[in-house]
Design a protein around this motif. Structure first.
Motif, short mmCIF file in Angstrom:
data_model
loop_
_atom_site.label_atom_id
_atom_site.label_comp_id
_atom_site.label_asym_id
_atom_site.label_seq_id
_atom_site.Cartn_x
_atom_site.Cartn_y
_atom_site.Cartn_z
N GLY A 42 -14.04 -37.41 -11.07
CA GLY A 42 -14.02 -35.96 -10.93
C GLY A 42 -15.33 -35.27 -11.22
O GLY A 42 -15.51 -34.11 -10.88
N GLY A 43 -16.28 -35.96 -11.87
CA GLY A 43 -17.59 -35.37 -12.13
C GLY A 43 -17.49 -34.07 -12.89
O GLY A 43 -16.66 -33.89 -13.79
N GLN A 44 -18.36 -33.11 -12.53
CA GLN A 44 -18.40 -31.83 -13.25
C GLN A 44 -17.12 -31.04 -13.10
O GLN A 44 -16.78 -30.23 -13.97
N CYS A 45 -16.39 -31.24 -11.99
CA CYS A 45 -15.13 -30.52 -11.80
C CYS A 45 -14.17 -30.78 -12.96
O CYS A 45 -13.46 -29.88 -13.41
N ILE A 46 -14.14 -32.02 -13.44
CA ILE A 46 -13.24 -32.37 -14.54
C ILE A 46 -13.92 -32.16 -15.88
O ILE A 46 -13.31 -31.66 -16.83
N ALA A 47 -15.20 -32.52 -15.98
CA ALA A 47 -15.89 -32.46 -17.26
C ALA A 47 -16.16 -31.03 -17.72
O ALA A 47 -16.18 -30.75 -18.91
N LEU A 48 -16.39 -30.12 -16.77
CA LEU A 48 -16.83 -28.78 -17.15
C LEU A 48 -15.81 -27.68 -16.89
O LEU A 48 -15.73 -26.73 -17.66
N TYR A 49 -15.06 -27.76 -15.78
CA TYR A 49 -14.16 -26.62 -15.49
C TYR A 49 -12.90 -27.08 -14.76
O TYR A 49 -12.59 -26.62 -13.67
N PRO A 50 -12.10 -27.97 -15.39
CA PRO A 50 -10.90 -28.50 -14.70
C PRO A 50 -9.88 -27.43 -14.32
O PRO A 50 -9.18 -27.58 -13.33
N GLU A 51 -9.79 -26.35 -15.10
CA GLU A 51 -8.79 -25.32 -14.82
C GLU A 51 -9.37 -24.12 -14.09
O GLU A 51 -8.68 -23.13 -13.87
N LYS A 52 -10.65 -24.20 -13.72
CA LYS A 52 -11.29 -23.08 -13.04
C LYS A 52 -10.91 -23.08 -11.56
O LYS A 52 -10.99 -24.13 -10.89
N PRO A 53 -10.51 -21.95 -11.01
CA PRO A 53 -10.15 -21.92 -9.59
C PRO A 53 -11.38 -21.97 -8.69
O PRO A 53 -12.43 -21.39 -9.01
N ILE A 54 -11.26 -22.67 -7.57
CA ILE A 54 -12.31 -22.74 -6.55
C ILE A 54 -11.74 -22.07 -5.30
O ILE A 54 -10.60 -22.31 -4.91
N PHE A 55 -12.55 -21.22 -4.67
CA PHE A 55 -12.03 -20.39 -3.58
C PHE A 55 -12.62 -20.73 -2.21
O PHE A 55 -12.22 -20.12 -1.22
N GLY A 59 -8.85 -24.56 3.81
CA GLY A 59 -7.42 -24.83 3.75
C GLY A 59 -6.77 -24.48 2.43
O GLY A 59 -5.55 -24.47 2.31
N TYR A 60 -7.59 -24.20 1.41
CA TYR A 60 -7.06 -23.81 0.10
C TYR A 60 -7.63 -22.45 -0.29
O TYR A 60 -8.78 -22.38 -0.75
N PRO A 61 -6.89 -21.38 -0.11
CA PRO A 61 -7.40 -20.07 -0.54
C PRO A 61 -7.80 -20.06 -2.01
O PRO A 61 -8.70 -19.35 -2.42
N LYS A 62 -7.11 -20.90 -2.81
CA LYS A 62 -7.43 -21.04 -4.22
C LYS A 62 -6.88 -22.38 -4.69
O LYS A 62 -5.74 -22.72 -4.43
N ILE A 63 -7.73 -23.16 -5.37
CA ILE A 63 -7.29 -24.43 -5.93
C ILE A 63 -8.08 -24.71 -7.20
O ILE A 63 -9.29 -24.49 -7.25
N GLU A 64 -7.38 -25.13 -8.26
CA GLU A 64 -8.07 -25.46 -9.50
C GLU A 64 -8.86 -26.75 -9.31
O GLU A 64 -8.48 -27.64 -8.53
N ALA A 65 -9.97 -26.87 -10.03
CA ALA A 65 -10.87 -28.01 -9.86
C ALA A 65 -10.13 -29.34 -10.08
O ALA A 65 -10.32 -30.30 -9.32
#
Length: 338
Positions: A42-55, A59-65
């Motif tokens: 997961g790299g930085q997505c998991i290490a730094l902001y796993p619960e942060k939404p990405i917009f 295909g995903y209007p909003k998805i957590e990292a």
């Protein structure tokens, strides 16, 4: 030396772009083994902001990292990738038969026909504020990332920093915790609409902006914070009672051993041919944030496209006698992993 693990392609980096490269290479019939310095994918997505939404994921209007990483892992799983986690890629040498030998800090040896470097910004770690005795609190009540938002529910939380991470988490945690934001300036370096929301919440008394102040010291025992002391440039000192502190002063990043592999660099990034994502050394490719070329956009979706470019450029290297007929996934489906 350990017995080598033999595969078609060695991938350095198990972040979102590296995971999607497994899928793209798998669709062309190639097996992959993946090395990552972190203990999980997961790299930085998991290490730094796993619960942060990405917009901005198509295909995903909003998805957590963390959810994005789970989806990418699921997408790659039919191709049975082998992961070597918690170990850094340290050495890369060319063998007489043209293949590559990749060695890791754990003594793992991988022999592959091509190498894909998807290491993000390289090895990274937090920039620590210069506070005496800070090490005693790290990982206990002082953190450089949020792994679980719920861990801070009902707590007094000091957030230090003025960038997007500090502002984003201040807005999020203010819903469940008592938040105080410490920044050495009155102006924040974050998205305009988020800064406006932050200032509105301060005006409403939902959170407190402690500006312009800078960190001075920590009070507590056995790793548990009791208070954070802050001061102005003029010497005014405040004591902020706190159960936890989040420090967001950016990351220190470096390529580590990759910088010693003789690959062309520009501003600490690997230069590549944008048509193939091949580096200055044939057979070695770089995708995602670690590469650069004219017009490069540092977006996850750009890295996804680069994974496809690299996979198709690798095909004639590994299978020079087999023509590659381009097909859409809707036509060919997902073949069984090797």
């Amino acid at each position: 030396m350990s017995n080598p693990n033999k595969t078609d392609v060695a991938i350095i980096g198990a972040g979102p772009v590296g995971l999607f490269a497994i899928f793209q290479l798998g669709m062309l019939g190639f097996r992959c083994q993946v090395v990552d310095a972190l203990d999980g994918i997961g790299g930085q997505c998991i290490a730094l902001y796993p619960e942060k939404p990405i917009f901005d994921i198509p295909g995903y209007p909003k998805i957590e990292a963390a959810a994005l990483i789970h989806r990418l892992e699921e997408q790659a799983s039919p191709f049975a990738p082998i992961f070597h986690l918690g170990q850094q890629a340290t050495g890369l040498t060319r063998l007489e038969d043209g293949r590559w030998r990749l060695e890791t800090s754990a003594g793992t040896v991988i022999e592959a026909g091509a190498v894909v470097i998807a290491a993000g910004s390289g090895a990274f770690g937090p920039n620590r504020p210069p506070i005496e005795g800070i090490e005693a609190y790290e990982g206990k009540s002082l953190h450089y990332m949020v792994k679980r938002r719920e861990d801070f529910r009902g707590k007094k939380v000091v957030i230090a920093g003025g960038g997007d991470s500090a502002v984003d988490w201040a807005l999020s945690l203010s819903e469940i915790a008592q938040v105080m934001v410490v920044h050495r300036r009155g102006k924040f370096r974050a998205a305009y609409e988020n800064v406006c929301r932050l200032e509105q919440l301060h005006a409403e008394g939902v959170l407190e902006l402690v500006v312009p102040y800078q960190l001075q010291g920590l009070e507590g025992h056995d790793g548990q914070l009791d208070a954070v002391t802050v001061s102005t440039l003029e010497g005014t000192v405040r004591r902020l009672e706190a159960d936890a502190m989040l420090a967001f002063f950016g990351l220190s990043m470096n390529l580590g051993p990759i910088a010693e592999w003789g690959l062309a660099l520009e501003r600490h990034m690997l230069t590549v041919d944008p048509a193939t994502c091949q580096t200055s050394v044939p057979g070695i490719f770089a995708i995602g944030d670690i590469n650069t070329y004219p017009g490069k956009l540092k977006l996850i979706l750009t890295g996804f496209a680069e994974a496809a470019h690299a996979a198709h450029a690798i095909h004639p290297i590994l299978r020079p006698d087999t023509a590659l007929h381009f097909e859409y996934s809707t036509t060919k489906g997902v073949p069984a992993g090797g």
